[in-house]
Design a protein around this motif. Structure first.
Motif, short mmCIF file in Angstrom:
data_model
loop_
_atom_site.label_atom_id
_atom_site.label_comp_id
_atom_site.label_asym_id
_atom_site.label_seq_id
_atom_site.Cartn_x
_atom_site.Cartn_y
_atom_site.Cartn_z
N ASP A 176 0.84 -1.20 0.00
CA ASP A 176 0.00 0.00 0.00
C ASP A 176 0.88 1.25 0.00
OD1 ASP A 176 -2.38 1.28 -0.06
OD2 ASP A 176 -2.78 1.14 2.09
N LYS A 177 0.37 2.32 -0.62
CA LYS A 177 1.01 3.65 -0.64
C LYS A 177 2.48 3.63 -1.07
CE LYS A 177 -1.98 5.25 3.12
NZ LYS A 177 -2.02 5.76 4.52
N PRO A 178 2.79 2.98 -2.20
CA PRO A 178 4.19 3.01 -2.64
C PRO A 178 4.56 4.38 -3.20
CG PRO A 178 2.84 1.92 -4.27
CD PRO A 178 1.92 2.26 -3.13
N VAL A 179 5.67 4.94 -2.73
CA VAL A 179 6.14 6.26 -3.17
C VAL A 179 7.62 6.14 -3.53
CG1 VAL A 179 6.45 8.68 -2.59
CG2 VAL A 179 4.48 7.42 -1.68
N GLN A 180 7.97 6.52 -4.76
CA GLN A 180 9.36 6.46 -5.22
C GLN A 180 9.92 7.89 -5.28
OE1 GLN A 180 10.21 3.71 -8.41
NE2 GLN A 180 11.59 5.20 -9.38
N PHE A 181 11.12 8.06 -4.70
CA PHE A 181 11.75 9.38 -4.65
C PHE A 181 12.88 9.48 -5.68
CE2 PHE A 181 10.12 8.27 -0.44
CZ PHE A 181 9.26 9.32 -0.21
N SER A 182 13.22 10.73 -6.02
CA SER A 182 14.22 10.98 -7.06
C SER A 182 15.64 10.61 -6.65
CB SER A 182 14.18 12.46 -7.47
OG SER A 182 14.40 13.29 -6.34
N ASP A 183 15.87 10.40 -5.34
CA ASP A 183 17.22 10.06 -4.89
C ASP A 183 17.50 8.57 -4.91
OD1 ASP A 183 15.62 9.24 -2.85
OD2 ASP A 183 16.73 10.26 -1.25
N GLY A 184 16.61 7.79 -5.55
CA GLY A 184 16.82 6.35 -5.64
C GLY A 184 16.32 5.57 -4.44
N THR A 185 15.46 6.16 -3.67
CA THR A 185 14.84 5.45 -2.55
C THR A 185 13.32 5.47 -2.73
OG1 THR A 185 14.66 7.44 -1.17
CG2 THR A 185 16.70 6.15 -1.00
N ALA A 186 12.65 4.67 -1.93
CA ALA A 186 11.19 4.61 -2.01
C ALA A 186 10.64 4.15 -0.66
CB ALA A 186 10.75 3.65 -3.11
N SER A 187 9.35 4.34 -0.45
CA SER A 187 8.69 3.87 0.77
C SER A 187 7.37 3.22 0.40
CB SER A 187 8.45 5.03 1.75
OG SER A 187 7.52 5.95 1.20
N PHE A 188 6.91 2.37 1.27
CA PHE A 188 5.63 1.69 1.07
C PHE A 188 5.18 1.13 2.42
CE2 PHE A 188 9.03 -1.31 0.28
CZ PHE A 188 8.65 -2.42 1.03
N SER A 189 4.00 0.61 2.48
CA SER A 189 3.53 -0.09 3.69
C SER A 189 3.01 -1.46 3.29
CB SER A 189 2.43 0.71 4.41
OG SER A 189 1.28 0.81 3.58
N LEU A 190 3.09 -2.38 4.24
CA LEU A 190 2.62 -3.76 4.03
C LEU A 190 1.52 -4.08 5.03
CD1 LEU A 190 5.90 -5.86 3.58
CD2 LEU A 190 4.30 -5.16 1.79
N LYS A 191 0.43 -4.59 4.53
CA LYS A 191 -0.64 -5.09 5.39
C LYS A 191 -0.62 -6.60 5.28
CE LYS A 191 -5.63 -4.86 6.25
NZ LYS A 191 -6.92 -4.33 5.78
N THR A 192 -0.22 -7.25 6.37
CA THR A 192 -0.07 -8.72 6.37
C THR A 192 -1.14 -9.34 7.24
OG1 THR A 192 2.33 -8.45 6.13
CG2 THR A 192 1.52 -10.64 6.78
#
Length: 543
Positions: A84-100
């Protein structure tokens, strides 16, 4: 900054992988983006493939070990993982959340939401490994686990007087593993010496025999109650190759007692524990106590109230050791059919003799066959019905006593040949109860052990058999005691009995009515009829 759709289900990654040949050639974007690699990680986790999931992380070795530990300990029937909510940044990193969401039988579920990151490496996008991906706050070396919980206090098995007969207590298996000691003989001798104050029968020779029977494998030398461990001549773990395994087990409240009924009663008790068990998901970490995350626990189960008489059980235990051959003894209340006690010696235990299996009766029941023949006019169907009604031709499944499934009587309504007719001890006991109740003008009843829990009767129905059958049999039983094979028995006023064997090598049977009780004795081996009488005499002398 680049932002994708709010939610990317793991199923998207799975579909892409299903068409792997096309995707790899024409559209590699899915597995070369942060969202794509997060989806692949989630998909592998759903398939409970920790090694595959770990390959999508920045630390495959650590991730694989941690994921494998949690997946093995959680034992989930199914896992749903949503990105959920995957976000990719210009510096080569990204964030997301996992619902398990972890799923088990009986609609048990546990859901956690965790935050994750990804990094673009020379090999492509990878999920940044952190134990937090499994559960927020999970430390290195930690894991999630599902455990069973049981309500307290645990049920007790009670005797007919209401006293505790069997109850759960912590016990310890003392295990000797030959692979963990350089000198097996030395460890064996040291363990035997340590056990001598509390278990002198577990000698070095006995332990050696167990090791020889399981070459190279660990063996349980002895099982001791917690209260006995302090009586040992030392600490078991000081002996090379020896360890102790502690767990809860049903044990007799009176150490002097033992009974084959322990198996059936334990099975029934365990069914109660299973029906009232709860569950808990815990977070474990090195050096810390497990932390409960979620779970449910119902109330404690009821005690198991039985018909067992401790004094009768003690007498039976002393009686069956009177002979050096297999001997088993069953006592029932002649009025109610309640089992008062059941015991056997070590020879019978080794043979696996029980209340359910059928054994040849030889000439023991000849007076019964004669009475049934006369009452039925030798009609096969009539004889069959009378056998069923008397308890000899049916199958009893007695909760708390019966441990076998699919074993039934082989009494036939057509032929009474002494070398083929066989009944179980429970059949013989039920027939004894039918005889006793006939004098009270009461119909036969099924034997039982647990109060309020009926015995299942299959293969026919119990019912009135009439005095034309019971009276001749009772007269024959009285004659057997007065002038026949049981005439030497003492201390048994009012005894009526049938005694017989199935040839020189047995088996031997004794069916007696005395003091409001039905006495059934089964023996095997040479002169088994005499052995049955010896056991009976010992019982009448000490009861």
């Amino acid at each position: 900054m680049r932002i994708w759709a709010k939610r990317v289900p793991a199923a998207v990654a799975a579909i892409a992988m299903a068409f792997g040949g096309v995707v790899a050639c024409s559209s590699p974007e899915l597995d070369t983006t942060a969202a794509g690699v997060a989806g692949l990680y989630a998909s592998a986790l759903e398939r409970q493939n920790p090694a595959k999931a770990a390959t999508y992380t920045t630390a495959p070795a650590q991730a694989g070990e941690s994921l494998a530990a949690t997946l093995a300990a959680m034992k989930a029937d199914d896992i749903d993982v949503e990105v959920d909510k995957p976000v990719q940044f210009s510096d080569g990193t990204a964030s997301f959340s996992l619902k398990t969401t972890w799923k088990w039988q009986n609609k048990r579920t546990f859901t956690s939401v965790t935050s994750g990151n990804a990094r673009h490496l020379s090999s492509g996008w990878r999920v940044t490994w952190d134990p937090d991906l499994i559960y927020s706050g999970l430390p290195n070396g930690g894991a999630l686990r599902l455990i069973r919980t049981d309500a307290t206090p645990s049920p007790k098995v009670r005797s007919s007087s209401g006293k505790t007969f069997i109850y759960e207590q912590q016990v310890n298996d003392l295990i000797l593993d030959p692979a963990k000691t350089r000198n097996v003989v030395s460890s064996t001798n040291a363990l035997a010496t340590m056990l001598e104050p509390i278990a002198p029968l577990i000698t070095a020779d006995v332990i050696a025999e167990k090791l020889a029977a399981a070459p190279g494998k660990p063996i349980v030398a002895v099982t001791l109650r917690d209260t006995d461990m302090g009586l040992l001549a030392g600490a078991p773990d000081t002996i090379a190759g020896v360890s102790a395994r502690n767990y809860g087990k049903l044990v007799m409240a009176d150490r002097r007692l033992s009974s084959p009924l322990e198996v059936g009663l334990t099975n029934y008790w365990q069914a109660i524990r299973d029906a009232t068990s709860g569950w808990q998901v815990q977070m474990t970490a090195p050096g810390s106590s497990p932390r409960k995350l979620v779970g449910e626990q119902g109330p404690a189960g009821p005690d198991v109230n039985t018909t067992i008489d401790e004094n009768v059980q003690l007498s039976l235990g002393d009686a069956v050791v009177e002979v050096g051959q297999p001997a088993t003894m069953l006592i029932l209340d002649a009025s109610t059919g309640g089992v008062l006690g059941f015991a056997q010696n070590s020879y019978a235990a080794e043979r696996g003799i029980n209340v359910d299996s059928t054994y040849p009766v030889g000439a023991t029941l000849d007076p019964v066959w004669e009475s049934i023949d006369a009452a039925s006019g030798s009609d096969g169907q009539s004889r069959g019905r009378l056998l069923d009604r008397s308890g000899l031709g049916v199958r009893f499944t007695v909760p708390g006593a019966s441990a076998l499934v699919g074993v039934g009587p082989t009494v036939t309504a057509i032929d009474y040949k002494s070398d083929t007719t066989a009944v179980s001890m429970m059949n013989m006991g039920a027939f004894g109860v039918a005889l006793a109740r006939s004098r009270q003008n009461a119909p036969p009843v099924a034997p039982y052990v647990i109060k309020g829990v009926p015995t299942k009767v299959t293969g026919g129905e119990l019912g009135e058999i009439g005095s034309t059958i019971t009276e001749p049999v009772l007269e024959a039983m009285a004659k057997t005691v007065a002038t026949g094979d049981a005439s030497d028995l003492a201390n048994a006023p009012g005894l009526k009995a049938l005694v017989g064997t199935n040839g020189p090598q047995g088996p031997g049977w004794f069916l007696g009515l005395q003091d409001g009780k039905v006495v059934v004795i089964y023996t095997e081996g040479e002169k088994s009829g005499t052995a049955a009488l010896q056991v009976a005499q010992k019982y009448f002398r000490i009861k």
